[in-house]
Design a protein around this motif. Structure first.
Motif, PDB file in Angstrom:
ATOM      1  N   ASP A 179     103.228  81.274  11.221  1.00 50.29           N
ATOM      2  CA  ASP A 179     103.767  82.232  10.254  1.00 50.29           C
ATOM      3  C   ASP A 179     104.750  83.196  10.908  1.00 50.29           C
ATOM      4  O   ASP A 179     105.509  83.878  10.205  1.00 50.29           O
ATOM      5  N   ARG A 209      98.011  83.634  13.273  1.00 45.72           N
ATOM      6  CA  ARG A 209      96.550  83.717  13.133  1.00 45.72           C
ATOM      7  C   ARG A 209      95.830  82.715  14.039  1.00 45.72           C
ATOM      8  O   ARG A 209      94.730  82.993  14.520  1.00 45.72           O
ATOM      9  N   GLU A 225      88.782  84.872  13.589  1.00 43.67           N
ATOM     10  CA  GLU A 225      89.446  84.099  12.546  1.00 43.67           C
ATOM     11  C   GLU A 225      89.687  85.003  11.345  1.00 43.67           C
ATOM     12  O   GLU A 225      88.747  85.557  10.773  1.00 43.67           O
ATOM     13  N   TYR A 226      90.960  85.157  10.983  1.00 41.12           N
ATOM     14  CA  TYR A 226      91.312  86.114   9.934  1.00 41.12           C
ATOM     15  C   TYR A 226      92.252  85.478   8.921  1.00 41.12           C
ATOM     16  O   TYR A 226      93.270  84.889   9.288  1.00 41.12           O
ATOM     17  N   ARG A 227      91.894  85.591   7.669  1.00 40.21           N
ATOM     18  CA  ARG A 227      92.757  85.205   6.558  1.00 40.21           C
ATOM     19  C   ARG A 227      92.768  86.350   5.557  1.00 40.21           C
ATOM     20  O   ARG A 227      91.706  86.882   5.206  1.00 40.21           O
ATOM     21  N   TRP A 228      93.967  86.725   5.143  1.00 43.13           N
ATOM     22  CA  TRP A 228      94.093  87.768   4.125  1.00 43.13           C
ATOM     23  C   TRP A 228      93.821  87.104   2.787  1.00 43.13           C
ATOM     24  O   TRP A 228      94.570  86.223   2.355  1.00 43.13           O
ATOM     25  N   GLU A 229      92.753  87.506   2.101  1.00 46.66           N
ATOM     26  CA  GLU A 229      92.261  86.772   0.946  1.00 46.66           C
ATOM     27  C   GLU A 229      92.631  87.385  -0.395  1.00 46.66           C
ATOM     28  O   GLU A 229      92.054  87.031  -1.419  1.00 46.66           O
ATOM     29  N   LYS A 232      93.504  84.804  -3.018  1.00 45.51           N
ATOM     30  CA  LYS A 232      92.543  83.732  -3.241  1.00 45.51           C
ATOM     31  C   LYS A 232      91.665  84.053  -4.447  1.00 45.51           C
ATOM     32  O   LYS A 232      91.303  85.210  -4.669  1.00 45.51           O
ATOM     33  N   ARG A 291      86.753  83.303  -1.695  1.00 40.05           N
ATOM     34  CA  ARG A 291      86.834  84.291  -0.625  1.00 40.05           C
ATOM     35  C   ARG A 291      85.586  84.255   0.255  1.00 40.05           C
ATOM     36  O   ARG A 291      84.469  84.239  -0.253  1.00 40.05           O
TER      37      ARG A 291
END
Length: 392
Positions: free
Chosen positions: A223, A297, A307-311, A314, A319
């Motif tokens: 990204d 990420r 481990e990070y995801r902006w949710e 979603k 989530r």
């Protein structure tokens, strides 16, 4: 070819946090600190979503000593030392970087040329009436735009903005008000030619810029490359080869990582300082969801075991954590994440949910530092912190 540097994961983390001013309490101070940090990393990403501040504000509050939103507004809309424009998506970067984005502006000039009559009318409105937003112009016709059908007035303003004819004069919350670029961009910048003779030169510059945006980066899909229009993996490979040949970047082998990382050769001095720096106490801070440190990420997962995801986009059922979840750094580790309650007016900063990372070793010093971090964060928001909501 320069000899590759070898680092442990801990040393790589230590460099990144020092580089981003996250391991020091007053690495950057006031408006000059904001300028210094953004010049170092090239840009910070803008996102309009506001739960406990917008992304660019959260990036700065973690780094700038006693950061106040008004500082950034002054730099953007009074001092004109920074500008809102497209880099990694919508971003904020130094005004002096304006000439480097001529190739981006030319892509949008094609749309303007295809809609000359509408552009002429809207340009005349801004020229004669001054600062305007899309609702100030009576162009109700619908046209296809980036996200779908849009009013012609909005598309024309945004097209002219991306093509460089307009700048954002100011914002009212997230509403953009435009004016003619030549009224606000210094003549020596506004009229300067494209500094890149070839697209290969442009991509090499951009790859170098993005390495500096993160601090350490690899030649992998990421990204971190978002917004570099038209660049394919083969062109990215050529850019890396060119930068290595010119010795503008240095290879870094990190123990336990399959692929090499790279840093700007001009940042080698910062690496030396980071590796010799031992903070008197470990500092805690809250990271922005689109923080420069987190742009890759996969790399963060491998370096920090986080481990990070902006949710936020979603569906609720998909989530793992929550709608708007922010990481918490302590020392050179990311030790927790939390979901804040929506902050309105002077309502207290409140933690709705909290998750410790499995590797976090929680002790009294960590708790004390995290509590101080949340007190600083509440002060940035202009409110107080609800201590009872933090499960320490």
């Amino acid at each position: 070819m320069m000899t590759a540097i070898t680092l442990t994961k801990k040393q790589a983390r230590k460099f990144l946090l020092y580089y981003h001013g996250l391991s020091r309490d007053a690495a950057y101070i006031g408006k000059e600190g904001i300028l210094a940090y953004i010049r170092q990393v090239g840009c910070i990403q803008f996102d309009p979503l506001n739960v406990v501040g917008m992304n660019h504000e959260l990036v700065l509050q973690s780094r700038i000593f006693q950061f106040d939103r008004s500082m950034l507004g002054e730099l953007l809309y009074q001092d004109r030392k920074l500008i809102d424009y497209w880099d990694k998506c919508m971003s904020i970067f130094p005004m002096e970087d304006w000439p480097f984005f001529e190739k981006h502006r030319k892509r949008y000039q094609v749309w303007c040329d295809q809609n000359q009559e509408a552009i002429r009318r809207v340009h005349a409105e801004v020229e004669h009436r001054g600062v305007l937003c899309s609702s100030d112009i009576n162009e109700e016709e619908k046209v296809e735009w980036a996200w779908g059908p849009a009013r012609l007035s909005r598309a024309a303003l945004e097209g002219m903005y991306h093509a460089g004819h307009l700048v954002i004069h100011h914002k009212s919350k997230t509403r953009k008000f435009y004016d003619l670029s030549e009224r606000w961009i210094p003549a020596e910048l506004y009229g300067s030619p494209d500094p890149f003779k070839t697209v290969e030169d442009f991509y090499a510059w951009y790859v170098l810029r993005r390495i500096g945006s993160v601090g350490l980066l690899w030649n992998r899909p990421s990204d971190a490359w978002i917004g570099i229009g038209g660049m394919k993996s083969s062109q990215r490979n050529e850019a890396f080869a060119s930068l290595l040949d010119k010795k503008w970047i240095t290879e870094v082998q990190v123990e336990g990582l399959q692929y090499p990382l790279y840093l700007r050769t001009t940042d080698l001095d910062c690496l030396d300082k980071a590796l010799s720096y031992d903070p008197p106490v470990k500092r805690a801070c809250i990271l922005a969801p689109l923080d420069n440190l987190l742009w890759d990420r996969t790399l963060i997962h491998q370096l920090f075991d986080f481990e990070y995801r902006w949710e936020v986009y979603k569906p609720v059922a998909e989530r793992k954590y929550g709608y708007y979840v922010l990481p918490v750094m302590y020392g050179d580790d990311i030790v927790a994440r939390f979901e804040p309650a929506k902050q309105r007016g002077k309502s207290p900063l409140t933690v709705q949910q909290w998750w410790w990372e499995d590797h976090a070793v929680v002790d009294s010093a960590m708790k004390k530092s995290i509590l101080a971090c949340f007190e600083r964060f509440a002060a940035f928001l202009g409110t107080e912190f609800d201590r009872q909501s933090l499960p320490l």
